[in-house]
Structure formats: C-alpha cells, structure tokens
Scaffold this active site. Structure first.
Site, PDB file in Angstrom:
ATOM      1  N   LYS A  71       0.787  -1.286   0.153  1.00 40.32           N
ATOM      2  CA  LYS A  71      -0.024   0.035  -0.011  1.00 40.32           C
ATOM      3  C   LYS A  71       0.992   1.267  -0.185  1.00 40.32           C
ATOM      4  O   LYS A  71       2.017   1.147   0.573  1.00 40.32           O
ATOM      5  CB  LYS A  71      -0.903  -0.272   1.344  1.00 40.32           C
ATOM      6  CG  LYS A  71      -2.032   0.948   1.164  1.00 40.32           C
ATOM      7  CD  LYS A  71      -3.375   0.531   2.143  1.00 40.32           C
ATOM      8  CE  LYS A  71      -4.067   1.760   2.246  1.00 40.32           C
ATOM      9  NZ  LYS A  71      -5.160   1.334   3.186  1.00 40.32           N
ATOM     10  N   HIS A  95      -7.356  -7.185  -5.843  1.00 40.17           N
ATOM     11  CA  HIS A  95      -8.173  -6.799  -5.150  1.00 40.17           C
ATOM     12  C   HIS A  95      -8.715  -5.631  -6.203  1.00 40.17           C
ATOM     13  O   HIS A  95      -8.099  -4.544  -6.207  1.00 40.17           O
ATOM     14  CB  HIS A  95      -7.707  -6.009  -3.929  1.00 40.17           C
ATOM     15  CG  HIS A  95      -7.662  -6.961  -2.680  1.00 40.17           C
ATOM     16  ND1 HIS A  95      -7.389  -6.765  -1.423  1.00 40.17           N
ATOM     17  CD2 HIS A  95      -7.799  -8.515  -2.545  1.00 40.17           C
ATOM     18  CE1 HIS A  95      -7.433  -7.798  -0.548  1.00 40.17           C
ATOM     19  NE2 HIS A  95      -7.662  -8.782  -1.336  1.00 40.17           N
TER      20      HIS A  95
HETATM   21  C1  RNT Z   1      -6.823  -2.359   2.915  1.00 42.30           C
HETATM   22  C2  RNT Z   1      -6.508  -3.188   1.973  1.00 42.30           C
HETATM   23  C3  RNT Z   1      -7.069  -4.842   2.469  1.00 42.30           C
HETATM   24  C4  RNT Z   1      -8.682  -4.447   3.291  1.00 42.30           C
HETATM   25  C5  RNT Z   1      -9.231  -5.839   3.515  1.00 42.30           C
HETATM   26  C6  RNT Z   1     -10.340  -5.595   4.473  1.00 42.30           C
HETATM   27  O1  RNT Z   1      -6.162  -1.151   2.349  1.00 42.30           O
HETATM   28  O2  RNT Z   1      -6.904  -3.033   0.906  1.00 42.30           O
HETATM   29  O3  RNT Z   1      -7.063  -5.468   1.464  1.00 42.30           O
HETATM   30  O4  RNT Z   1      -9.364  -3.699   2.547  1.00 42.30           O
HETATM   31  O5  RNT Z   1      -8.275  -6.515   4.238  1.00 42.30           O
HETATM   32 ZN    ZN Z   2      -7.220  -4.687  -0.662  1.00 39.96          ZN
END
Ligand code: RNT
Ligand code: ZN
Length: 419
Positions: free
Chosen positions: A231, A289
């Site tokens: 992140k 994701h």
């Molecule tokens: C958070 C991440 C992570 C969460 C989940 C709930 O910035 O994206 O994947 O959204 O673990």
């Molecule tokens: Zn995520």
C-alpha cells in the site's frame, strides 16, 4: 421485466456480428463461466467483523454511510451473501477475514485462533460448492499500537501479530484441503506513520524479520497460497508505509509467495493493469483486489470503467490460471448486497468484453500495423457485448439487466429493513 424474445434476437445478431470479427460468443461465455471471482465478506457489514464488541474499524481504512439493513450477525451476513450470489452469474468464492469467526463458545484472542473457529464457514462453503479465501485481521484491535503491528518496535506486539498470522496460514491451508480448492491467505498490515519517519530502514527490517518468522513453515501450494499486499498510504499513514510496493515485490520474489495488487494502493494515476504482466514474469501467482479509488484509495464499488476493463483485459490476456481475482470495496451508503452485485457484475462484464475482443487487434500489433490496431480497438467498442451479457445471464439462470434490483428491493423490505 425484459422481453426474452427481444434478448434472443439481439443475441443472434450480436453473435453473427462477432463471428464476422472471428469471435465465438459461445466460447467467450463458457470461458467466463470458469473464472471465479472472490467476493469480500466485509462489504456486508462495513468491515465490522463478528467478534465480541466488533464495530470500530481502525487501521487506515474506512467505510462510510449508514444505509439501513446492515448484517449484524453471521446468519444475516450469510443470508445476504447467498442472496447476492443468487443474482450473480458464473463462479464465486467467498473471501473471509479472521475477524469473522463462526464459533458459539468463548473465542480466544486472535493469536490463538484455530480451524475450529472457522469450521462452520468450511461447511457452509462445502454446501454451496464454492471456495473460500482468508486474511489475518491486523487492524481493529488493541494490539495494533502506535499505528504499527508486525513492524512495531515492541517485541510483544510483533509476537502477537506473528502468532496471529501463523494461525491464519494454518487455517487457510486447512480450508483449502477440506474444500479441495486453493485458499488464498492475504496479508495486509495497516502499519505506517502519519508524518515523516526518521528511520525507515529499521521499521522495514522489523517487518521483514516478522514476515520471515511467519513464513518459516512451508505448505503445499495445492491448497494454500500466501500473498502479501502493499500500500502507498492510508488514513494516519500518509507519510510512510513500510509495506510498500518495492518491499513486497522483493519479498514475494525472495520467498516464492504471491503478491496482491489492489487497485487503490498506488498513486491515483497509477494503474494495476499495467503491473500484471510485469509481476507475472517474476512471481508465480498473484491476487487482485479489484476496487475503485475516487481521488484516493477510497474503496468505492467497482464500476465498468476503462480502468476496470484494462484490468480484466490483462487477466484474460495473461491467463487466469495464475491470477486470482478478488474484489475489495466497502460502501455503507447504499444497499450493501446491491454493492456486491453491482461490483461483481461490473467486473464480470469487463471480463466478458475482454474475452470477446477480436484477435485481429493483437495480430495487427504483431504485424506492426498500429493503424489497424488503433482503429480496431475503437471500432470493437461498439460491438454488442451487452446482448451477449444478457444471454449469459439467461444461461446462468440469473436476472437480466436491473431485474436483479427488483429482487434486492423486495429483499430489503422483507428481510433487511426488518432487522
Ligand atoms: C486495505 C486493504 C485490505 C483491506 C481488507 C479488509 O487497504 O486493501 O485488503 O481492504 O483486508
Ligand atoms: Zn485490498
């Protein structure tokens, strides 16, 4: 209600049109049917979880909105997931977090969780013949201290989260084994600093050391895959996040584990679609994701945007055998199960569009004819993929168009608003 004769006629025309571009619509639908999308359970309750006293979401992520009818216990959550899945064509998995145990007795703290606390989910998934994915929950907990967990200077804090994550790997492996479908255990930590750190290296060294301890045990890759999610920043970690892209890209390569790419975790103009073909050269399997950031990593519901289409196109081009597709957004401002349906359908539509892409586009590039490539890319946008989508929904036995919304509206009156 949609006119089915009209849908059939439109499909027949679309099929013929696609055929003239060398595309087999039936094959595209069959391929889409094999592509499992992992639905994130946390959309159903604004990332609250099912532990005692659950509710306060911390760790730099945030769900906003208070639309009525939120799921407040495991049966309501499952009821909503079932309803959402009944409105979705194709294959799904359910992605659960460690803060969503299914256990009637006294729950131990997160560092002591075992498979018995999740057996109910396995049985639930078995009945539905779907796979599960898993995640350690390294936020919304007292041991998340000073904005840190696995990278915290206090060994006791690190040890708690190391033990928790080790426990989740064990659980994930058991889930995969029992279901016979690989379970992906995705590690995301919220660690970071609001303001400029004085010593980035030490924080990152501690994180690496914690991860090394977590990954000491090796599992058979058939049932379990470890993934790490980077992140750029979060709320309260605006200036520094030790688990950056470089950190985890390097780490995943060193350990031979998977990497998670979240659409919202990079600079706002940086896209994950361009990263897929690069990371797949060095990393065997990745988890996506799929999300939608609005101005920042806001976790808005996935829509059929150019960005979503570009991600889906890369999935199809690179082959989904090494790409696990999951969703990650949380919106409490509209019906929460409608969010799942809107987001999943949007991503499935994007996959369908990619599967229906005329091969002539890639061929033009192979022939270095960039004029044809460019022109065809534009022309193909007006091909009637929508009629193929409608036919796919009919074949899958799910409502067409926004007929699904009528069902959600009835469900919210009959079920959700009565909670
Ligand atoms: C958070 C991440 C992570 C969460 C989940 C709930 O910035 O994206 O994947 O959204 O673990
Ligand atoms: Zn995520």
């Amino acid at each position: 209600m949609r006119d089915l004769d009209l849908v059939q006629k439109k499909y027949d025309l679309a099929k013929a049109d696609y055929k003239s571009f060398g595309v087999d619509t039936e094959k595209a639908m069959a391929a889409l049917d094999t592509m499992a999308i992992s639905l994130h359970c946390w959309q159903g309750d604004d990332v609250r979880g099912l532990e005692d006293g659950a509710g306060d979401l911390t760790g730099g992520i945030m769900s906003t909105g208070n639309y009525p009818g939120i799921a407040t216990n495991i049966s309501e959550l499952r009821q909503d997931v079932d309803k959402a899945m009944s409105l979705l064509p194709g294959k799904q998995k359910l992605n659960i977090h460690a803060m969503y145990p299914d256990f009637a007795g006294e729950l131990p703290d997160r560092d002591k969780l075992t498979i018995e606390h999740f057996q109910g989910w396995i049985d639930w998934a078995k009945e539905r013949e779907i796979g599960l994915d898993f995640n350690p929950t390294i936020f919304s907990h007292d041991m998340f201290k000073d904005g840190m967990s696995l990278s915290h200077p206090d060994e006791k804090v690190r040890k708690f989260w190391i033990d928790h994550t080790i426990a989740t790997r064990e659980i994930s492996n058991e889930i995969g084994k029992q279901l016979g479908i690989k379970c992906i255990n995705n590690i995301w930590i919220a660690d970071g600093m609001k303001d400029t750190p004085a010593d980035r290296a030490s924080v990152r060294r501690r994180l690496k050391d914690s991860l090394d301890k977590i990954f000491e045990k090796k599992y058979d890759n058939d049932y379990h895959l470890d993934c790490v999610e980077c992140k750029l920043f979060g709320i309260g970690s605006e200036s520094f996040v030790p688990g950056s892209h470089e950190f985890y890209m390097g780490y995943a390569m060193e350990k031979g584990i998977g990497l998670t790419l979240d659409s919202g975790h990079f600079h706002p103009t940086e896209t994950i679609s361009d990263k897929i073909s690069s990371v797949l050269l060095y990393i065997d399997e990745i988890l996506l994701h799929v999300s939608r950031g609005v101005r920042w990593d806001s976790d808005h519901i996935v829509n059929l945007t150019d960005d979503t289409k570009a991600i889906a196109r890369e999935c199809v081009q690179n082959g989904t055998d090494r790409i696990h597709m999951g969703l990650d957004f949380f919106d409490g401002s509209i019906n929460r199960l409608a969010s799942w349906v809107i987001g999943t359908r949007a991503f499935q539509k994007a996959l369908l569009i990619a599967l229906l892409e005329p091969k002539a586009i890639v061929e033009a590039e192979e022939n270095m004819d960039f004029t044809i490539r460019h022109a065809l890319m534009e022309e193909s946008k007006q091909l009637d993929w929508g009629s193929v989508w409608d036919m796919y929904c009919i074949k899958s036995g799910v409502p067409l168009g926004y007929d699904w919304l009528l069902e959600v509206k009835k469900y919210e009156t009959d079920v959700q608003f009565k909670r």
